[in-house]
Design an enzyme around this catalytic site. Structure first.
Site, PDB file in Angstrom:
ATOM      1  N   LEU A  20      34.351  50.044  50.767  1.00 26.36           N
ATOM      2  CA  LEU A  20      35.342  49.086  51.269  1.00 26.36           C
ATOM      3  C   LEU A  20      36.560  49.025  50.347  1.00 26.36           C
ATOM      4  CD1 LEU A  20      36.065  47.074  53.457  1.00 26.36           C
ATOM      5  CD2 LEU A  20      34.946  45.290  52.118  1.00 26.36           C
ATOM      6  N   HIS A 706      49.432  34.510  32.329  1.00 24.84           N
ATOM      7  CA  HIS A 706      49.110  35.093  33.638  1.00 24.84           C
ATOM      8  C   HIS A 706      50.366  35.469  34.404  1.00 24.84           C
ATOM      9  CE1 HIS A 706      45.667  32.624  32.445  1.00 24.84           C
ATOM     10  NE2 HIS A 706      44.977  33.617  32.959  1.00 24.84           N
TER      11      HIS A 706
END
Ligand code: GLN
Ligand code: ZN
Length: 771
Positions: A20, A706
């Site tokens: 996947l 981040h």
């Protein structure tokens, strides 16, 4: 007499060879058309269904598949698409582009929309997309996925049980997009969409539908339980609907039990592995007449074989309590475990005989069901080999190391206590280190560049030898040290270039761990992880980081920190053995790390940082068990760090979560310096510290690593000023939110320069007496 049946709550969708991921990423990269991705996806679904049918599973899940995340599928199903994606509810179903835009954001042709937020699925390492809810959110039936997949299986001749995340969980796991409001206000209109789905599933011929309400294993208010009742009363009324299995997992349902018992649903799923109190609840309240118990006795959260005899004992008791119409089930979706242990050519037969991945767990569920229906002799062979494997595991020297056991038995209270109280240690450390006010430092890692990753890959492939690899890493460390000196940081790090991962790096140097080749587990979307497996008593073979630390320190006059991963984080980010309490396993990890701490100290490393980013995520889902966990978690950290002298400074780092409610325990960890994520939440923690105070030294992260954004000196100085109003300036350290591993030097260097400048400014503004 009704027969017992077997049930699976969900199966891994990533494919045994990560099919996947490959297909999805190729589609995203524009290398493959959508059709091919969808073909891979339906192939995986078909394989999973057939596999489960072949194993003899009676109730096989559908709609447990997802191209990204099952919560995102629910967002599409109920049409809760945030406005910024420009989706028009009257245009029909949510299209694939909108779906992936919600997952990953979209940046093309002048459009620039951010992705939806992602967060941890309870205490697992799976991350779901968080529904964004507004007071005026309108729901509409906007995806036929559950129906399509049900029909798809049916066309293969396989009857399935569609899986949905329930309306209460959908709302409570969502967040208010702008301005808090009572999300339960949305319940009635949301439930109408579920009613439509149930109607259609009924029409399509589905016998059962599984509706997951995992939020019921957390503390719930009376208002929330009332909402639960209202929702399921309505769903119960739906004409021609399938039978409803209301499924829960990861812990016990506590105060929700009596409410569940009254609901117009035909089945209730309880986790008997992690929610053992569910058994007490049934004993105490009795089982509601006419409902089927789905007993989750085969764990979906670990990699170990089931104790079949023990499970049969449990099931026997449950049958007496809840009736013959019993369903043997996985404790939760098998999504959280790897797929098939037969894909592990490098694990030896002994360790493999103790393990059970998703495919093996199917056999366990089927075998238990068979034993209930036909008697134990019908699975005599399975019982026999199961007992042998369990016996072997419990006596094997590989799981029981006498030296470790002895060390464990000799732990004393004093081992988990520093020699002196913090004020005395602080003076000794200040004397030894001679740092300025507002000392600057980083969390440990510097950017993992292409070259670093390549060097590791080449070593693995044998294209360079160990010596060459060491040379490359040393060069990198020297570069990072020189850069930090040039930027003007006070306490340096070596940058962690030699570490593939902060847990695996240490696990690889300990006995008691094994590593897999193909045991991938979905973390989110197309990101999968392969956690190390802790199967036996843990011990350190040799010093793990001392040579690197000595080398790094030899390069600079300034202190360079020793850098270790703490015991709780090691535990949390591994698959760990289930044959002893986690607290004991954690303590063994502590002893191994403690030895490393002592060796670093003996090598004259003046500051040792022991990271515990995962300490918060270990908190049990129910608050009644928080203290028990926190007690051993804190003790484990202390045990790993308290061997050092007063003038050796212990730092720790925490991130990824809100710490307000465990500040007391963080204080008890008694690290000399706590470097804690704070910028991302704009220093929300300051409010907590106003309340609770903090006695040791502390570095609230000043910028969010981040984001690629470069924070200005002024904004970091401002955060520092805020912190200095709540805490004493003498307590404060200056640092980023987390390690810099994922960033690029173009971002890191200017950010750190600005950060160091912010510290300088504050030193000038606030010169306290006596320093
Ligand atoms: N020392 C680690 C680093 O800087 C800490 C990582 C983390 O907190 N997750 O990368
Ligand atoms: Zn961190």
């Amino acid at each position: 007499m009704p027969k017992a049946r077997s049930n699976v709550s969900g199966f891994p969708r990533i494919g045994p060879q990560r099919e996947l991921k490959m297909a999805t990423e190729a589609y995203w990269a524009g290398q493959r058309p959508l059709d091919q991705l969808l073909e891979t996806a339906s192939g995986l679904r078909a394989d999973n269904w057939k596999l489960q049918r072949a194993a003899g599973i009676d109730l096989i899940p559908s709609n447990d598949f997802s191209l990204y995340d099952q919560m995102l599928d629910m967002i599409a199903l109920v049409g809760a698409v945030p406005e910024r994606y420009g989706w028009d509810a009257s245009s029909g179903d949510v299209d694939r582009d909108t779906y992936f835009a919600m997952a990953r954001g979209r940046q093309e042709g002048g459009v620039d929309v951010t992705a939806m937020e992602m967060t941890k699925w309870f205490d697992s390492n799976y991350h779901y997309i968080v529904p964004e809810l507004r007071k005026d959110t309108q729901f509409s039936f906007s995806s036929r996925k559950p129906l399509d997949e049900y029909e798809e299986a049916k066309a293969l001749g396989i009857e399935t049980k569609p899986v949905l995340i329930g309306p209460l969980s959908f709302l409570l796991l969502g967040k208010a997009a702008e301005g808090e409001f009572d999300r339960l206000q949305l319940l009635d209109s949301l439930v109408e969409v579920y009613a439509r789905v149930l109607e259609e599933l009924g029409r399509a011929g589905a016998e059962w539908v599984q509706i997951d309400e995992p939020v019921l294993v957390e503390d719930r208010t009376p208002a929330e339980l009332e909402a639960l009742e209202r929702a399921y009363r309505r769903l119960g009324e739906v004409e021609g609907r399938p039978k409803i299995l209301l499924n829960t997992y990861f812990d016990h349902v506590g105060e929700a039990f009596p409410v569940l018992a009254k609901l117009p649903v035909e089945g209730i799923g309880l986790d008997i592995v992690r929610g053992e109190q569910n058994l007490d609840l049934i004993r105490r309240h009795g089982w509601p007449q006419g409902k089927t118990l789905f007993a989750g006795v085969v764990s979906g959260r670990n990699v170990w074989i089931n104790d079949l005899e023990r499970s049969l004992g449990l099931l026997g008791e449950l049958r007496t309590l809840a009736g013959d119409d019993l369903v043997v089930s996985t404790s939760c979706s098998l999504l959280h475990c790897p797929i098939d242990k037969r894909n592990e050519p490098n694990l030896d037969d002994e360790v493999l005989s103790w393990m059970s991945f998703a495919v093996q767990k199917l056999d366990e569920v089927a075998a238990l069901t068979k034993a209930l229906n036909e008697g134990e002799q019908a699975i005599a062979q399975a019982l026999d080999s199961n007992r042998k494997a369990l016996d072997d595991r419990s006596t094997s020297e590989r799981t029981r190391n006498p030296a470790v056991r002895e060390r464990m038995a000799n732990i004393s209270d004093a081992d988990a206590r520093r020699q002196s109280a913090f004020p005395q240690r602080r003076d000794a450390q200040h004397h030894r280190l001679g740092l300025p006010l507002f000392p600057t430092t980083t969390i440990g890692s510097f950017p993992q560049t292409q070259e670093i990753r390549q060097a590791r890959a080449r070593l693995r492939k044998g294209q360079i030898d160990e010596q060459q690899y060491l040379g490359l890493m040393r060069g990198e460390i020297e570069r990072v040290i020189r850069l930090q000196e040039d930027i003007g940081l006070d306490v340096l790090v070596h940058g962690e270039p030699e570490r593939n991962d902060m847990v695996q790096y240490f696990a690889e140097q300990m006995d008691g761990y094994v590593f897999t080749d193909n045991a991938w587990v979905q973390s989110y979307g197309s990101r999968y992880v392969r956690p190390p497996i802790l199967f036996g008593d843990v011990s350190r073979r040799n010093a793990m980081t001392v040579e690197w630390a000595k080398y790094a320190q030899s390069l600079s006059e300034r202190p360079v920190k020793g850098m270790l991963t703490g015991p709780v984080t090691m535990l949390m980010w591994s698959f760990v053995r289930d044959d002893q309490p986690r607290s004991e396993t954690c303590r063994q990890l502590s002893l191994a790390i403690r030895e490393e701490v002592s060796d670093l100290e003996a090598a004259d490393v003046e500051i040792i940082q022991v990271d515990e980013p995962a300490i918060r995520e270990g908190l049990p889902l129910r608050s009644d068990r928080w203290n028990e966990y926190l007690d051993w978690a804190v003790e484990s950290f202390r045990l790993s760090t308290c061997s050092v002298r007063d003038d050796t400074q212990i730092q720790t780092h925490m991130c990824y979560s809100e710490f307000g409610d465990i500040m007391k325990q963080i204080q008890e960890m008694d690290a000399d310096v706590l470097l804690i994520e704070a910028a991302r939440s704009r220093m929300e923690l300051l409010e907590d510290w106003k309340r609770t105070g903090y006695e040791n030294e502390i570095g609230p992260g000043l910028y969010d690593i981040h984001s690629p954004r470069i924070p200005s000196t002024e904004e970091m100085a401002e955060l520092l000023r805020l912190a200095a109003q709540v805490l004493e300036p003498e307590q404060l350290w200056v640092d980023p939110d987390c390690g810099l591993k994922t960033r690029r030097y173009e971002e890191v260097e200017p950010s750190l320069r600005n950060m160091v400048e912010a510290a300088r400014q504050l030193r000038e503004e606030l010169v306290p007496a006596g320093r």
